[in-house]
Design a protein around this motif. Structure first.
Motif, PDB file in Angstrom:
ATOM      1  N   SER A 159       0.826  -1.207   0.000  1.00  0.00           N
ATOM      2  CA  SER A 159       0.000   0.000   0.000  1.00  0.00           C
ATOM      3  C   SER A 159       0.860   1.256   0.000  1.00  0.00           C
ATOM      4  CB  SER A 159      -0.909   0.010   1.234  1.00  0.00           C
ATOM      5  OG  SER A 159      -1.610   1.229   1.325  1.00  0.00           O
ATOM      6  N   LEU A 160       0.389   2.265  -0.730  1.00  0.00           N
ATOM      7  CA  LEU A 160       1.082   3.554  -0.774  1.00  0.00           C
ATOM      8  C   LEU A 160       0.529   4.516   0.272  1.00  0.00           C
ATOM      9  CD1 LEU A 160       1.285   4.032  -4.660  1.00  0.00           C
ATOM     10  CD2 LEU A 160       3.035   3.129  -3.115  1.00  0.00           C
ATOM     11  N   GLU A 161      -0.477   4.080   1.017  1.00  0.00           N
ATOM     12  CA  GLU A 161      -1.069   4.923   2.053  1.00  0.00           C
ATOM     13  C   GLU A 161      -0.117   5.050   3.246  1.00  0.00           C
ATOM     14  OE1 GLU A 161      -4.089   6.440   1.990  1.00  0.00           O
ATOM     15  OE2 GLU A 161      -4.564   5.702  -0.022  1.00  0.00           O
ATOM     16  N   LYS A 162      -0.196   6.195   3.931  1.00  0.00           N
ATOM     17  CA  LYS A 162       0.611   6.378   5.139  1.00  0.00           C
ATOM     18  C   LYS A 162       0.120   5.489   6.265  1.00  0.00           C
ATOM     19  CE  LYS A 162       1.937  11.179   4.192  1.00  0.00           C
ATOM     20  NZ  LYS A 162       1.874  12.596   4.672  1.00  0.00           N
ATOM     21  N   GLU A 163      -1.180   5.196   6.208  1.00  0.00           N
ATOM     22  CA  GLU A 163      -1.778   4.333   7.226  1.00  0.00           C
ATOM     23  C   GLU A 163      -2.572   3.247   6.519  1.00  0.00           C
ATOM     24  OE1 GLU A 163      -5.506   4.867  10.186  1.00  0.00           O
ATOM     25  OE2 GLU A 163      -3.830   6.238  10.578  1.00  0.00           O
ATOM     26  N   LYS A 175      -1.914  -3.031  11.984  1.00  0.00           N
ATOM     27  CA  LYS A 175      -2.065  -1.659  11.488  1.00  0.00           C
ATOM     28  C   LYS A 175      -0.688  -1.017  11.377  1.00  0.00           C
ATOM     29  CE  LYS A 175      -4.524   2.664  12.522  1.00  0.00           C
ATOM     30  NZ  LYS A 175      -5.483   3.320  13.449  1.00  0.00           N
ATOM     31  N   TYR A 176      -0.430  -0.442  10.188  1.00  0.00           N
ATOM     32  CA  TYR A 176       0.844   0.214   9.929  1.00  0.00           C
ATOM     33  C   TYR A 176       0.633   1.730   9.865  1.00  0.00           C
ATOM     34  CZ  TYR A 176       2.780  -4.345   8.661  1.00  0.00           C
ATOM     35  OH  TYR A 176       3.210  -5.654   8.684  1.00  0.00           O
ATOM     36  N   THR A 177       1.336   2.450  10.689  1.00  0.00           N
ATOM     37  CA  THR A 177       1.369   3.918  10.623  1.00  0.00           C
ATOM     38  C   THR A 177       2.848   4.282  10.698  1.00  0.00           C
ATOM     39  OG1 THR A 177       0.998   4.004  13.022  1.00  0.00           O
ATOM     40  CG2 THR A 177      -0.929   4.289  11.607  1.00  0.00           C
ATOM     41  N   ASP A 178       3.201   5.158  11.648  1.00  0.00           N
ATOM     42  CA  ASP A 178       4.628   5.388  11.890  1.00  0.00           C
ATOM     43  C   ASP A 178       5.172   4.305  12.817  1.00  0.00           C
ATOM     44  OD1 ASP A 178       3.049   6.196  13.959  1.00  0.00           O
ATOM     45  OD2 ASP A 178       4.188   8.021  14.409  1.00  0.00           O
ATOM     46  N   ARG A 179       4.260   3.436  13.227  1.00  0.00           N
ATOM     47  CA  ARG A 179       4.657   2.267  14.017  1.00  0.00           C
ATOM     48  C   ARG A 179       3.756   1.100  13.623  1.00  0.00           C
ATOM     49  NH1 ARG A 179       1.530   1.854  18.958  1.00  0.00           N
ATOM     50  NH2 ARG A 179      -0.131   3.427  18.979  1.00  0.00           N
TER      51      ARG A 179
END
Length: 387
Positions: free
Chosen positions: A317-321, A376-380
């Protein structure tokens, strides 16, 4: 809770699987001829009929002092016809109305009045609605036979989040624009929700009837409504599209509903084209697939390739989240002890791995899948539950 969507295995249904598509069918495309039938009834209420007829004719050129007695005649005609179903009134013939006319002049005016009233009533009929259907069971023999090409197709497994199916962020539709020459504006737009709430169908031996006068503005009905009554009326209207005869109970159906624009606002009944009714759901909702017991082996290989690719693409995914979860492949098997098919989990598709039923980690991963765990992927990176 999981919901199941039986598919034929055709190229069109394969395309739906690859591109996360959901098609909302029209009433005409459904196999139940009573689908969305409006069981609304006009009771023998002279005051309500009088208000409704006068509201429909209020700005028409044929209404004047010399035609007042004809308005009273048509009101009496409608009262005598009552109780009458919504659609039966729409189909009342001119010949029936001519029976109350004394001469040709009255026939002409009554004919015009009836046409205006019918047109007005049509504008306030419930807007067209479309359905995407699911079942709450994955092992219904008749469903596999009727909707999955005699067990040659497959059954998609959906996991709603908060009871809803969300649109894909990438392909999201936010509005539909219409040309509306009969309205105050030449063009109007209607908002499309970001997600659709999944609702269970109610099965009845007899339909529940709704007061037809409640479809019209305040002026057309006897009493003002409280807020609670307004909510009850709105709920009753929606239930029309969530009711089916008890003969369909075996399907254990749930559905999401898409509605077209509001007719009275647009000045005409509106409908959506097949392309406007094709939506893309958020990939997180697809939890797995069941392949039919009669699926050809070549098709089975193709399904497995698609599922492995879909699992892999979650991590690209290219999404930030973004959220990823395992996908599970089940297979339908014929029971050796009875005539009910069994559904057995056989593969789990995850991050760059495919776990077979014989692998030691299978039971643990499968249990986590059943419980709705995802990452879930975000900055972590964090583990979450989708349900």
């Amino acid at each position: 809770m999981f919901y199941y969507r039986y598919r034929s295995g055709s190229e069109l249904s394969i395309k739906e699987l690859i591109y996360d598509e959901l098609y909302f069918a029209s009433r005409a495309e459904c196999n139940d001829p009573y689908e969305g039938k409006i069981f609304a009834i006009f009771e023998k209420n002279e005051d309500a009929w009088n208000d409704l007829i006068r509201l429909a004719l209020r700005n028409n050129a044929i209404v004047n002092k010399s035609t007042e007695y004809l308005i009273e005649k048509i009101v009496s005609f409608c009262v005598d016809k009552s109780p009458v179903l919504f659609e039966h009134f729409i189909n009342i013939s001119e010949e029936e109305l001519f029976a109350i006319a004394k001469n040709e002049f009255e026939k002409i005016i009554l004919k015009l009045m009836l046409a205006v009233v019918k047109q007005y009533i049509l504008l306030y009929m419930p807007e067209e609605r479309y359905f995407a259907s699911f079942s709450r069971k994955r092992d219904i023999n008749l469903m596999w036979a009727h909707y999955a090409n005699n067990h040659r197709g497959f059954c998609l497994i959906f996991r709603p989040v908060d009871g809803k199916i969300k649109q894909s962020k990438l392909w999201k539709q936010t509005q539909i624009v219409y040309s509306t020459p009969n309205s105050f504006s030449p063009q109007m737009s209607f908002a499309i929700p970001e997600s659709f709430k999944i609702k269970d169908v109610e099965y009845l031996t007899e339909p529940k009837y709704f007061d037809g006068f409640n479809y019209f503005p305040r002026l057309a009905i006897e009493n003002a409504f409280t807020e609670d009554q307004k909510k009850e009326i709105a709920n009753s209207r929606e239930k029309i599209y969530l009711q089916k005869h008890s003969t369909w109970k075996y399907e254990e159906e749930s559905r999401i509903i898409l509605q077209s624009g509001i007719p009275w606002l647009a000045g005409e009944q509106l409908s959506l084209s097949p392309h406007q009714r094709l939506f893309h759901y958020d990939s997180i909702h697809l939890a797995g697939i069941v392949v039919g017991v009669n699926m050809p082996q070549e098709q089975r290989f193709r399904i497995e390739e698609i599922m492995a690719e879909k699992a892999k693409r979650q991590y690209e995914s290219l999404e930030k989240e973004f959220i990823v979860s395992d996908l599970v492949l089940f297979e339908e098997k014929l029971s050796k002890t009875n005539r009910k098919p069994k559904v057995v989990a056989c593969k789990i598709y995850g991050s760059k791995t495919t776990i077979d039923r014989k692998d030691k980690d299978f039971s643990y991963r499968f249990k986590r899948w059943e419980e709705g765990y995802a990452v879930k992927y975000t900055d972590r990176i964090e583990e979450i539950r989708l349900v």
